[in-house]
Design a protein around this motif. Sequence first.
Motif, PDB file in Angstrom:
ATOM      1  N   ALA A  62       5.858  19.643 -43.704  1.00 55.04           N
ATOM      2  CA  ALA A  62       6.001  18.723 -44.837  1.00 55.04           C
ATOM      3  C   ALA A  62       5.701  17.310 -44.366  1.00 55.04           C
ATOM      4  O   ALA A  62       6.156  16.877 -43.305  1.00 55.04           O
ATOM      5  CB  ALA A  62       7.405  18.812 -45.395  1.00 55.04           C
ATOM      6  N   LEU A 113       4.722  13.056 -45.850  1.00 51.62           N
ATOM      7  CA  LEU A 113       4.778  12.120 -46.973  1.00 51.62           C
ATOM      8  C   LEU A 113       4.243  10.785 -46.488  1.00 51.62           C
ATOM      9  O   LEU A 113       4.685  10.262 -45.465  1.00 51.62           O
ATOM     10  CB  LEU A 113       6.232  11.978 -47.438  1.00 51.62           C
ATOM     11  CG  LEU A 113       6.499  11.312 -48.786  1.00 51.62           C
ATOM     12  CD1 LEU A 113       5.921  12.150 -49.906  1.00 51.62           C
ATOM     13  CD2 LEU A 113       7.998  11.119 -48.976  1.00 51.62           C
ATOM     14  N   ASP A 147       1.377   8.589 -51.126  1.00 48.79           N
ATOM     15  CA  ASP A 147       2.160   9.422 -52.040  1.00 48.79           C
ATOM     16  C   ASP A 147       3.131   8.577 -52.856  1.00 48.79           C
ATOM     17  O   ASP A 147       3.430   8.903 -54.007  1.00 48.79           O
ATOM     18  CB  ASP A 147       2.953  10.475 -51.251  1.00 48.79           C
ATOM     19  CG  ASP A 147       2.042  11.458 -50.544  1.00 48.79           C
ATOM     20  OD1 ASP A 147       1.085  11.941 -51.191  1.00 48.79           O
ATOM     21  OD2 ASP A 147       2.273  11.736 -49.353  1.00 48.79           O
ATOM     22  N   ALA A 148       3.629   7.496 -52.235  1.00 52.03           N
ATOM     23  CA  ALA A 148       4.628   6.672 -52.912  1.00 52.03           C
ATOM     24  C   ALA A 148       4.682   5.302 -52.268  1.00 52.03           C
ATOM     25  O   ALA A 148       4.261   5.115 -51.120  1.00 52.03           O
ATOM     26  CB  ALA A 148       6.003   7.337 -52.846  1.00 52.03           C
ATOM     27  N   THR A 168       5.065   6.167 -57.941  1.00 53.08           N
ATOM     28  CA  THR A 168       4.361   7.392 -57.570  1.00 53.08           C
ATOM     29  C   THR A 168       3.316   7.720 -58.634  1.00 53.08           C
ATOM     30  O   THR A 168       3.242   7.075 -59.676  1.00 53.08           O
ATOM     31  CB  THR A 168       5.344   8.567 -57.449  1.00 53.08           C
ATOM     32  OG1 THR A 168       6.002   8.752 -58.709  1.00 53.08           O
ATOM     33  CG2 THR A 168       6.383   8.313 -56.374  1.00 53.08           C
ATOM     34  N   SER A 212       7.940  13.082 -58.842  1.00 53.70           N
ATOM     35  CA  SER A 212       8.156  12.312 -57.621  1.00 53.70           C
ATOM     36  C   SER A 212       8.102  13.228 -56.407  1.00 53.70           C
ATOM     37  O   SER A 212       8.649  14.335 -56.435  1.00 53.70           O
ATOM     38  CB  SER A 212       9.511  11.607 -57.674  1.00 53.70           C
ATOM     39  OG  SER A 212       9.826  11.046 -56.408  1.00 53.70           O
ATOM     40  N   PRO A 213       7.458  12.800 -55.324  1.00 50.58           N
ATOM     41  CA  PRO A 213       7.441  13.607 -54.104  1.00 50.58           C
ATOM     42  C   PRO A 213       8.771  13.558 -53.364  1.00 50.58           C
ATOM     43  O   PRO A 213       8.961  14.295 -52.401  1.00 50.58           O
ATOM     44  CB  PRO A 213       6.327  12.966 -53.272  1.00 50.58           C
ATOM     45  CG  PRO A 213       6.308  11.541 -53.717  1.00 50.58           C
ATOM     46  CD  PRO A 213       6.665  11.564 -55.171  1.00 50.58           C
ATOM     47  N   VAL A 214       9.691  12.695 -53.812  1.00 51.39           N
ATOM     48  CA  VAL A 214      11.006  12.579 -53.190  1.00 51.39           C
ATOM     49  C   VAL A 214      12.039  13.190 -54.133  1.00 51.39           C
ATOM     50  O   VAL A 214      12.182  12.728 -55.268  1.00 51.39           O
ATOM     51  CB  VAL A 214      11.363  11.108 -52.897  1.00 51.39           C
ATOM     52  CG1 VAL A 214      12.725  11.015 -52.229  1.00 51.39           C
ATOM     53  CG2 VAL A 214      10.290  10.461 -52.028  1.00 51.39           C
TER      54      VAL A 214
END
Length: 304
Positions: free
Chosen positions: A93, A95, A140-141, A264, A269-271
Amino acid sequence: MTSRLTVEDLTLTETVARHGSVGAAAKELLTTQPSASRRLAALERRLGVRLFERDTTGARPTPAGRELARQAARLLADIDALPDQVLAATSAASLSVGTIQALAPMVFTALSVELDHVTVHPEIDHGPVLLQQVHDGLLDAAIVTIADQTTVPRGLHRTAMGVSPLVLVLPDGAPALGKGARPLAGRPVLYSTFDRTGETVRQRLSALGARPLPAPTIEAGLRIARHRRSCALVPELAARWYPAPGDRIQSSPVPGQVALSLVTRPPGSPVPADALERITARVLGAGQAEQSARVAGPSPRSVR
């Protein structure tokens, strides 16, 4: 050097140096000795330097040959490891997150602690640049403080994380505030914020009679204020992240707060929401709250 070295060049040099013989190197490389000799001679001509002293007893590397062979062994080992690293990257994973310089220590510490199973690729830049990078798919963010103070590129999603009010830090040895409507009259005040409200803060401090001094950075502002035994006006999270013994953290005489946002791309959201809550708490200084209270000591106007 007239051309870029190839993997074949590196392999030939490393193999000849390891065996001390062009013939033995040719056997390992599944070629003939004349072919290996021609390739080696061509490489030396391209580099403009002799790599090996060759005679009937073998091939001895010159200083240039030893250095090239040493570097070749390292590069070839990296190349050999590359397939496994690529496969590992596809299953791990990761980010990519950007933030501004002033927030970087807080944001990337929080991400490292709360997303310990995720490889975070950090990016530090100005807020508008980060927003555009999210829009372009390069990040990503982004965690920024200007999402409500600028035009966010169309299609991006903004998640409000939390706010940090402005506070006044009185270092050890700094006199208490004055009374009345102008408690800062005649006093220098180092000020710094994470957003675009710096000019507004300066004007409000001046209206209270203070002598506002813009700080190079928030951490530098706190250090300068402690050295001069003067005041510093900063977001509360900065006072919590960079405390010092004897600091008194008081409510700001001018209104203001810093709003953190996670920006994002849709759809989601990727979080994860629960992780974002913990990240926000850390960035806002929740993990430093007790420490700040200890170093600050009791104060009738301390911010909690």
